[in-house]
Design a protein around this motif. Structure first.
Motif, PDB file in Angstrom:
ATOM      1  N   LYS A 251      77.384 -24.606 -13.866  1.00  0.00           N
ATOM      2  CA  LYS A 251      77.562 -23.227 -13.527  1.00  0.00           C
ATOM      3  C   LYS A 251      78.390 -22.633 -12.876  1.00  0.00           C
ATOM      4  O   LYS A 251      79.071 -21.543 -13.069  1.00  0.00           O
ATOM      5  N   TRP A 252      78.798 -23.485 -11.781  1.00  0.00           N
ATOM      6  CA  TRP A 252      79.971 -22.969 -11.203  1.00  0.00           C
ATOM      7  C   TRP A 252      81.554 -23.343 -11.663  1.00  0.00           C
ATOM      8  O   TRP A 252      82.267 -22.498 -11.252  1.00  0.00           O
ATOM      9  N   ASP A 253      81.872 -24.424 -12.288  1.00  0.00           N
ATOM     10  CA  ASP A 253      82.930 -24.801 -12.675  1.00  0.00           C
ATOM     11  C   ASP A 253      83.188 -24.647 -14.168  1.00  0.00           C
ATOM     12  O   ASP A 253      84.291 -24.927 -14.818  1.00  0.00           O
ATOM     13  N   VAL A 254      82.103 -24.205 -15.027  1.00  0.00           N
ATOM     14  CA  VAL A 254      82.421 -24.099 -16.284  1.00  0.00           C
ATOM     15  C   VAL A 254      81.910 -22.839 -16.944  1.00  0.00           C
ATOM     16  O   VAL A 254      82.767 -22.210 -17.949  1.00  0.00           O
ATOM     17  N   GLU A 255      81.004 -22.093 -16.611  1.00  0.00           N
ATOM     18  CA  GLU A 255      80.323 -20.816 -17.353  1.00  0.00           C
ATOM     19  C   GLU A 255      81.545 -19.742 -17.444  1.00  0.00           C
ATOM     20  O   GLU A 255      81.648 -19.465 -18.444  1.00  0.00           O
ATOM     21  N   GLU A 256      82.365 -19.755 -16.523  1.00  0.00           N
ATOM     22  CA  GLU A 256      83.250 -18.720 -16.603  1.00  0.00           C
ATOM     23  C   GLU A 256      84.409 -18.953 -17.189  1.00  0.00           C
ATOM     24  O   GLU A 256      85.494 -18.253 -17.088  1.00  0.00           O
ATOM     25  N   ARG A 257      84.912 -20.148 -17.182  1.00  0.00           N
ATOM     26  CA  ARG A 257      86.257 -20.785 -17.499  1.00  0.00           C
ATOM     27  C   ARG A 257      86.432 -20.079 -18.991  1.00  0.00           C
ATOM     28  O   ARG A 257      85.664 -19.782 -19.668  1.00  0.00           O
ATOM     29  N   LYS A 258      87.715 -20.343 -19.319  1.00  0.00           N
ATOM     30  CA  LYS A 258      88.436 -20.057 -20.652  1.00  0.00           C
ATOM     31  C   LYS A 258      88.634 -21.118 -21.324  1.00  0.00           C
ATOM     32  O   LYS A 258      88.613 -22.322 -21.218  1.00  0.00           O
ATOM     33  N   VAL A 259      88.312 -20.800 -22.707  1.00  0.00           N
ATOM     34  CA  VAL A 259      88.342 -21.772 -23.899  1.00  0.00           C
ATOM     35  C   VAL A 259      89.640 -21.988 -24.410  1.00  0.00           C
ATOM     36  O   VAL A 259      90.406 -20.958 -24.524  1.00  0.00           O
ATOM     37  N   LYS A 260      89.953 -23.264 -24.375  1.00  0.00           N
ATOM     38  CA  LYS A 260      91.202 -23.757 -24.652  1.00  0.00           C
ATOM     39  C   LYS A 260      91.285 -24.409 -26.190  1.00  0.00           C
ATOM     40  O   LYS A 260      92.349 -23.519 -27.050  1.00  0.00           O
ATOM     41  N   THR A 261      90.398 -25.018 -26.560  1.00  0.00           N
ATOM     42  CA  THR A 261      90.325 -25.692 -28.015  1.00  0.00           C
ATOM     43  C   THR A 261      88.673 -26.087 -28.425  1.00  0.00           C
ATOM     44  O   THR A 261      88.122 -26.299 -27.560  1.00  0.00           O
ATOM     45  N   ASP A 303      95.895 -17.541 -26.793  1.00  0.00           N
ATOM     46  CA  ASP A 303      95.887 -17.057 -25.428  1.00  0.00           C
ATOM     47  C   ASP A 303      94.863 -17.659 -24.803  1.00  0.00           C
ATOM     48  O   ASP A 303      93.626 -17.309 -25.586  1.00  0.00           O
ATOM     49  N   GLN A 304      94.701 -17.983 -23.499  1.00  0.00           N
ATOM     50  CA  GLN A 304      93.461 -18.574 -23.156  1.00  0.00           C
ATOM     51  C   GLN A 304      92.884 -17.369 -22.187  1.00  0.00           C
ATOM     52  O   GLN A 304      92.723 -17.311 -21.012  1.00  0.00           O
ATOM     53  N   THR A 305      92.197 -16.237 -22.925  1.00  0.00           N
ATOM     54  CA  THR A 305      91.545 -15.251 -22.358  1.00  0.00           C
ATOM     55  C   THR A 305      90.059 -15.145 -22.827  1.00  0.00           C
ATOM     56  O   THR A 305      89.354 -14.367 -22.504  1.00  0.00           O
ATOM     57  N   LEU A 306      89.710 -16.215 -23.702  1.00  0.00           N
ATOM     58  CA  LEU A 306      88.334 -16.383 -24.393  1.00  0.00           C
ATOM     59  C   LEU A 306      87.504 -17.034 -23.309  1.00  0.00           C
ATOM     60  O   LEU A 306      87.605 -18.266 -23.100  1.00  0.00           O
ATOM     61  N   SER A 307      86.459 -16.511 -22.563  1.00  0.00           N
ATOM     62  CA  SER A 307      85.487 -17.274 -21.856  1.00  0.00           C
ATOM     63  C   SER A 307      84.770 -17.917 -22.534  1.00  0.00           C
ATOM     64  O   SER A 307      84.083 -17.481 -23.774  1.00  0.00           O
ATOM     65  N   LEU A 308      83.813 -18.860 -21.966  1.00  0.00           N
ATOM     66  CA  LEU A 308      82.903 -19.538 -22.617  1.00  0.00           C
ATOM     67  C   LEU A 308      81.776 -18.725 -22.884  1.00  0.00           C
ATOM     68  O   LEU A 308      81.211 -18.705 -23.945  1.00  0.00           O
ATOM     69  N   LYS A 309      81.375 -17.941 -21.976  1.00  0.00           N
ATOM     70  CA  LYS A 309      80.236 -16.885 -22.160  1.00  0.00           C
ATOM     71  C   LYS A 309      80.663 -15.993 -23.458  1.00  0.00           C
ATOM     72  O   LYS A 309      79.582 -15.874 -24.178  1.00  0.00           O
ATOM     73  N   LYS A 310      81.649 -15.354 -23.481  1.00  0.00           N
ATOM     74  CA  LYS A 310      82.181 -14.475 -24.493  1.00  0.00           C
ATOM     75  C   LYS A 310      82.004 -15.412 -25.997  1.00  0.00           C
ATOM     76  O   LYS A 310      81.951 -14.870 -27.019  1.00  0.00           O
ATOM     77  N   PHE A 328      93.014 -18.122 -37.874  1.00  0.00           N
ATOM     78  CA  PHE A 328      91.590 -17.634 -37.897  1.00  0.00           C
ATOM     79  C   PHE A 328      91.379 -16.511 -36.747  1.00  0.00           C
ATOM     80  O   PHE A 328      91.823 -16.805 -35.770  1.00  0.00           O
ATOM     81  N   ARG A 329      90.660 -15.588 -37.163  1.00  0.00           N
ATOM     82  CA  ARG A 329      90.649 -14.362 -36.266  1.00  0.00           C
ATOM     83  C   ARG A 329      88.855 -14.286 -36.054  1.00  0.00           C
ATOM     84  O   ARG A 329      88.240 -14.032 -37.141  1.00  0.00           O
ATOM     85  N   ALA A 330      88.433 -14.033 -34.941  1.00  0.00           N
ATOM     86  CA  ALA A 330      87.020 -13.844 -34.490  1.00  0.00           C
ATOM     87  C   ALA A 330      87.044 -12.640 -33.463  1.00  0.00           C
ATOM     88  O   ALA A 330      87.584 -12.884 -32.419  1.00  0.00           O
ATOM     89  N   GLY A 331      86.438 -11.783 -33.835  1.00  0.00           N
ATOM     90  CA  GLY A 331      86.601 -10.531 -33.047  1.00  0.00           C
ATOM     91  C   GLY A 331      88.187 -10.096 -32.712  1.00  0.00           C
ATOM     92  O   GLY A 331      89.063  -9.994 -33.597  1.00  0.00           O
ATOM     93  N   SER A 332      88.506  -9.981 -31.311  1.00  0.00           N
ATOM     94  CA  SER A 332      89.744  -9.544 -31.078  1.00  0.00           C
ATOM     95  C   SER A 332      90.609 -10.808 -30.740  1.00  0.00           C
ATOM     96  O   SER A 332      91.917 -10.898 -30.432  1.00  0.00           O
ATOM     97  N   TYR A 333      90.122 -12.123 -31.135  1.00  0.00           N
ATOM     98  CA  TYR A 333      90.805 -13.344 -30.688  1.00  0.00           C
ATOM     99  C   TYR A 333      91.453 -13.950 -32.121  1.00  0.00           C
ATOM    100  O   TYR A 333      90.711 -14.083 -32.943  1.00  0.00           O
TER     101      TYR A 333
END
Length: 378
Positions: A251-261, A303-310, A328-333
């Motif tokens: 919860k502290w180190d993963v949930e709000e992190r950005k997705v890379k791959t 770009d690494q702006t996509l959070s795991l939550k999103k 591939f495009r999903a939403g604005s990503y």
């Protein structure tokens, strides 16, 4: 696309062709047609005649007794109806060249080219019959056992769908990972008779750090209860500690992190998706659904702006055209999209884990636990 990607793509086409061939042979048995016929799924945009395109997405080769089905053509119409109609039309041609009872027009492989050169497409007798009978036969084919499975297989290649679970479900699944219980058992076995004394020492140290008298009394009661439980059910007590620590860590180190791959592996008994985050942690998800990709895929965020939550809110509807284009495009990503050779899956997982050499060892360990020993929550 490199050689490895090309070979993986061919294997997926070959596998899909085999599934369709099996269905068509079964249909021929039901229709009393010659079962010596094969189906080839093609990525070329082909159809029987420009005037009728894309009404019939394929063609029949009488010399090879081969039905070629065009995937890009089918994707421009309702896949289920389009596939049924195309197979029906080409099976009527198969009947015509093999003296079947389903058709009244019978021609030879020597005669057909002469007819094609002499007459316009729409006036050829074998085409007139095929178009006249294809709709009724298409309805019959949809009732033959295995048709829905064949359609699903084609859709998994043409227009696959990936649905990721909510992050809360993923965290719960990791906390319930069976490996954690094995870890608790190992700790108990290693500590043996020293388990209680070590735990008591740790609790005493923590107690000394508490200054408030009320808090100290409450902690002493909790510590006494914990030691009693540790004595009676050591594995259960240690497991609860581990689960609590893992849940806090996630919860502290993963949930709000950005997705890379993202790496999608459909070849395992339970198809998986592996997520690699910007802090070096990797998590495995079970994938569920009817139209999961046939191809192993790697998606890398531009770009690494996509959070795991999103990420859990996005829909991943991957078409074969996007896979071939590599975007591939999903939403604005936007993601770079690549086919992974199945035999290189372990290598690619390792490469993603080891990409950042500054990653703390504990994070690498947690990543490996989540990736290699992951199981779905019950």
């Amino acid at each position: 696309m490199d050689v490895g990607e090309s070979l993986s793509l061919w294997r997926a086409l070959e596998e899909t062709s085999s599934k369709l061939t099996g269905f068509v042979k079964r249909a021929c048995e039901v229709l009393s047609l010659d079962t010596n016929v094969d189906v080839l799924v093609s990525l070329e945009y082909i159809y029987e005649n420009p005037e009728y395109q894309p009404k019939i997405c394929g063609y029949y080769d009488p010399t090879k007794r081969l039905i070629v089905v065009s995937l890009p053509c089918l994707m421009r119409k309702d896949l289920k109806d389009g596939l049924a109609e195309t197979l029906a039309h080409e099976l009527i041609h198969h009947c015509q060249f093999t003296n079947g009872r389903l058709c009244s027009v019978h021609i030879s492989t020597e005669e057909a080219p002469k007819i094609d050169r002499a007459m316009p497409y729409k006036n050829r007798p074998h085409e007139i019959e095929a178009y006249a009978k294809q709709k009724e036969l298409a309805n019959t084919l949809q009732g033959v056992e295995g048709f829905d499975d064949a359609v699903n297989y084609v859709k998994r290649l043409a227009m696959s769908e990936v649905r990721l679970p909510p992050i809360s479900e993923a965290i719960r699944a990791q906390v319930n990972n069976p490996l954690l219980e094995e870890t608790a058992k190992d700790i108990v076995n290693l500590a043996r008779e020293d388990l209680l004394s070590v735990a008591s020492e740790i609790l005493d140290i923590r107690l000394c750090e508490i200054e408030d008298e009320t808090a100290r009394k409450r902690f002493e009661e909790q510590a006494s209860s914990y030691l009693q439980k540790l004595k009676e059910e050591p594995v259960k007590a240690i497991l609860e500690d581990i689960k609590r620590d893992v849940e806090t860590f996630l919860k502290w180190d993963v949930e709000e992190r950005k997705v890379k791959t993202l790496i999608i592996d459909p070849a395992t008994e339970q198809p998986h998706c592996y997520l690699f985050l910007d802090n070096g942690i990797a998590i495995g998800f079970d994938l569920k659904g009817s139209y999961l990709p046939l191809l192993p895929l790697l998606l890398k965020t531009k770009d690494q702006t996509l959070s795991l939550k999103k990420l859990g809110e996005l829909s991943f509807n991957l078409t074969i055209e996007e896979i071939l284009q590599g975007i591939f495009r999903a939403g604005s990503y936007e993601f770079e999209l690549k086919i992974l050779p199945q035999e290189d899956m372990a290598k690619n997982l390792s490469n993603e884990l080891c990409e950042d050499d500054t990653k703390p060892r504990i994070k690498k360990l947690m990543s490996m636990i989540f990736l290699l020993s992951y199981r779905s929550a019950a």
